[in-house]
Design a protein around this motif. Structure first.
Motif, PDB file in Angstrom:
ATOM      1  N   GLY A  93       2.191  12.289  -7.099  1.00 11.88           N
ATOM      2  CA  GLY A  93       1.595  11.040  -6.656  1.00 11.88           C
ATOM      3  C   GLY A  93       1.957  10.639  -5.243  1.00 11.88           C
ATOM      4  O   GLY A  93       1.339   9.720  -4.682  1.00 11.88           O
ATOM      5  N   LEU A  94       2.927  11.328  -4.639  1.00 14.00           N
ATOM      6  CA  LEU A  94       3.238  11.055  -3.237  1.00 14.00           C
ATOM      7  C   LEU A  94       2.052  11.352  -2.330  1.00 14.00           C
ATOM      8  O   LEU A  94       1.981  10.850  -1.205  1.00 14.00           O
ATOM      9  CB  LEU A  94       4.459  11.869  -2.804  1.00 14.00           C
ATOM     10  CG  LEU A  94       5.795  11.445  -3.420  1.00 14.00           C
ATOM     11  CD1 LEU A  94       6.885  12.457  -3.093  1.00 14.00           C
ATOM     12  CD2 LEU A  94       6.204  10.050  -2.936  1.00 14.00           C
ATOM     13  N   ALA A 110       2.857   4.564  -6.453  1.00 13.91           N
ATOM     14  CA  ALA A 110       1.914   5.358  -7.243  1.00 13.91           C
ATOM     15  C   ALA A 110       2.569   5.934  -8.481  1.00 13.91           C
ATOM     16  O   ALA A 110       3.784   6.117  -8.552  1.00 13.91           O
ATOM     17  CB  ALA A 110       1.346   6.504  -6.394  1.00 13.91           C
ATOM     18  N   GLY A 111       1.724   6.241  -9.472  1.00 12.67           N
ATOM     19  CA  GLY A 111       2.143   7.036 -10.614  1.00 12.67           C
ATOM     20  C   GLY A 111       2.118   8.502 -10.234  1.00 12.67           C
ATOM     21  O   GLY A 111       2.021   8.862  -9.063  1.00 12.67           O
ATOM     22  N   GLY A 112       2.221   9.371 -11.235  1.00  7.95           N
ATOM     23  CA  GLY A 112       2.088  10.802 -10.969  1.00  7.95           C
ATOM     24  C   GLY A 112       3.331  11.514 -10.511  1.00  7.95           C
ATOM     25  O   GLY A 112       3.265  12.677 -10.114  1.00  7.95           O
ATOM     26  N   LEU A 163      10.482   9.497  -3.066  1.00  2.00           N
ATOM     27  CA  LEU A 163      10.245   8.658  -1.888  1.00  2.00           C
ATOM     28  C   LEU A 163       9.707   9.496  -0.743  1.00  2.00           C
ATOM     29  O   LEU A 163      10.178  10.612  -0.507  1.00  2.00           O
ATOM     30  CB  LEU A 163      11.567   7.988  -1.481  1.00  2.00           C
ATOM     31  CG  LEU A 163      11.623   7.161  -0.200  1.00  2.00           C
ATOM     32  CD1 LEU A 163      10.774   5.907  -0.330  1.00  2.00           C
ATOM     33  CD2 LEU A 163      13.077   6.798   0.109  1.00  2.00           C
ATOM     34  N   SER A 164       8.718   8.956  -0.034  1.00  2.00           N
ATOM     35  CA  SER A 164       8.260   9.581   1.205  1.00  2.00           C
ATOM     36  C   SER A 164       8.340   8.561   2.333  1.00  2.00           C
ATOM     37  O   SER A 164       8.153   7.373   2.115  1.00  2.00           O
ATOM     38  CB  SER A 164       6.814  10.091   1.068  1.00  2.00           C
ATOM     39  OG  SER A 164       5.898   9.026   0.893  1.00  2.00           O
ATOM     40  N   VAL A 173       7.135   6.719  -5.965  1.00  2.00           N
ATOM     41  CA  VAL A 173       6.388   7.040  -7.183  1.00  2.00           C
ATOM     42  C   VAL A 173       7.190   6.752  -8.447  1.00  2.00           C
ATOM     43  O   VAL A 173       8.419   6.737  -8.433  1.00  2.00           O
ATOM     44  CB  VAL A 173       5.961   8.531  -7.195  1.00  2.00           C
ATOM     45  CG1 VAL A 173       4.903   8.791  -6.132  1.00  2.00           C
ATOM     46  CG2 VAL A 173       7.162   9.454  -7.003  1.00  2.00           C
ATOM     47  N   VAL A 174       6.438   6.545  -9.537  1.00  2.00           N
ATOM     48  CA  VAL A 174       7.022   6.461 -10.870  1.00  2.00           C
ATOM     49  C   VAL A 174       6.539   7.660 -11.684  1.00  2.00           C
ATOM     50  O   VAL A 174       5.451   8.197 -11.447  1.00  2.00           O
ATOM     51  CB  VAL A 174       6.647   5.157 -11.608  1.00  2.00           C
ATOM     52  CG1 VAL A 174       7.129   3.944 -10.831  1.00  2.00           C
ATOM     53  CG2 VAL A 174       5.149   5.070 -11.865  1.00  2.00           C
ATOM     54  N   TYR A 175       7.353   8.066 -12.640  1.00  2.00           N
ATOM     55  CA  TYR A 175       6.987   9.145 -13.563  1.00  2.00           C
ATOM     56  C   TYR A 175       6.251   8.506 -14.743  1.00  2.00           C
ATOM     57  O   TYR A 175       6.868   7.845 -15.582  1.00  2.00           O
ATOM     58  CB  TYR A 175       8.241   9.869 -14.033  1.00  2.00           C
ATOM     59  CG  TYR A 175       7.959  11.055 -14.928  1.00  2.00           C
ATOM     60  CD1 TYR A 175       7.886  12.347 -14.411  1.00  2.00           C
ATOM     61  CD2 TYR A 175       7.766  10.885 -16.296  1.00  2.00           C
ATOM     62  CE1 TYR A 175       7.632  13.438 -15.236  1.00  2.00           C
ATOM     63  CE2 TYR A 175       7.514  11.968 -17.120  1.00  2.00           C
ATOM     64  CZ  TYR A 175       7.437  13.229 -16.591  1.00  2.00           C
ATOM     65  OH  TYR A 175       7.188  14.305 -17.410  1.00  2.00           O
TER      66      TYR A 175
END
Length: 324
Positions: A97-98, A91-93, A78-79, A128-130
């Motif tokens: 991905g942040l 986002a992915g990554g 989380l950002s 983000v998701v992994y």
């Protein structure tokens, strides 16, 4: 039973290409359709790198919206997490991905003609998701992709399917050999003057369960030709589960709620999602829900708890939409 869409596991080999090694071009990420919603002033855009594939999804509220964030599980990425936002970037990554959220911030700064007076600042939160588990590369949503998603944003439509942040999302990962592709889904409900949009990116370790208690996505056993509840595997000590999971959700409503009520709405709806995702909020999940309000109408004849119950059903619809 829905046809299986089994995911291919990554080999996690060293030396695979990442962003600096490729001439990446941001593309639109339309999915297989859209869910229309009627909350004026809310825009949604998606973009992807086909080379991943991986992508991001941006919810943009130019006027800004008060926000409550509910983050659970043992692997949250989380950002920001601000209580007021002009945009949410999913986002992915994984942690890389942040960067996409920073791209959204940069694009909004440019749109404000680089004005940086205190009340001109554009606030962006991201999660983000992994999604590396299903691909043999290290491509991630970067600032350029975040900017592209925002540029593609349209009012009143949410892309669904294997698109945006859900481009390489997978679910039902008791054992990745039995995982299936997830995606992102959305649903919209109206209750008198009250409106609610719920959109979710399914990348859970758990399986997806419908209202009849049937598993509709995840933990598919080829030998049995069907899906099995993870509890059966866990009871038999058949698997310890796969690391790198997360469900990301954005709820947008036009209902004017006090800060405490908005925070409780986020908790109530997020808690309800365990009905459609089993198990949920695990040690290897990083589940995040952003609840935003455009503060347009008061609840008329409905208490916040009742509205939360209705919004929770919309959330279950969004989960099932993502599993289609």
């Amino acid at each position: 039973m829905s046809a299986p869409r089994l995911a291919t596991a990554s080999a996690f080999a060293p030396g695979v290409p990442s962003n600096a090694d490729l001439a990446l071009t941001p593309l639109r990420s339309p999915g297989h359709g859209v869910v229309a919603f009627d909350i004026p002033g809310v825009y949604v855009g998606t973009a992807e790198y086909a080379e991943g594939p991986t992508g991001c999804t941006v919810v943009h509220v130019p006027a800004g919206a008060r926000t409550a964030v509910d983050a659970r599980g043992g692997a949250v990425g989380l950002s920001g997490g601000y209580d007021f936002n002009h945009a949410i970037c999913l986002a992915g990554g994984s942690v890389y991905g942040l960067e996409a959220a920073a791209g959204v911030s940069a694009e909004l700064l440019a749109r404000r003609q680089n004005r940086v007076k205190w009340d001109e600042l554009q606030i962006v939160s991201g999660a983000v998701v992994y999604d590396f588990s299903a691909r043999d590369n290290a491509v991630y949503p970067d600032a350029a992709l975040g900017r592209a998603a925002l540029r593609h944003a349209e009012e009143g439509f949410f892309p669904i399917g294997r698109c945006g942040a859900g481009r390489s999302a997978t679910v039902g990962k008791v054992d990745f050999a039995r995982a299936e592709y997830g995606g992102q889904g959305a649903a919209f409900g109206t209750f008198g003057a009250a409106k609610v949009l719920v959109a979710t990116v399914l990348n859970a370790v758990g399986v997806i369960v419908d209202r009849q208690g049937e598993i509709v996505r995840g933990n598919y056993h080829l030998s049995e030709g069907g899906r099995r509840h993870p509890s059966v595997d866990y009871a038999a000590s058949a698997s310890a589960g796969v690391s790198g999971n997360t469900t990301l959700t954005v709820l947008v409503t036009n209902v004017r709620l006090a800060d405490r009520e908005l925070s409780q709405l986020a908790r109530q709806v997020h808690s309800s999602m365990h009905r459609g995702i089993q198990p949920f909020h695990t040690d290897t999940d990083g589940d995040v829900l952003f609840a935003l309000t455009t503060d347009e109408v008061d609840l008329d004849g409905l208490k916040p708890t009742g509205f939360g119950a209705l919004a929770s059903e919309v959330a279950w619809d969004a989960i099932l939409c993502a599993a289609e």
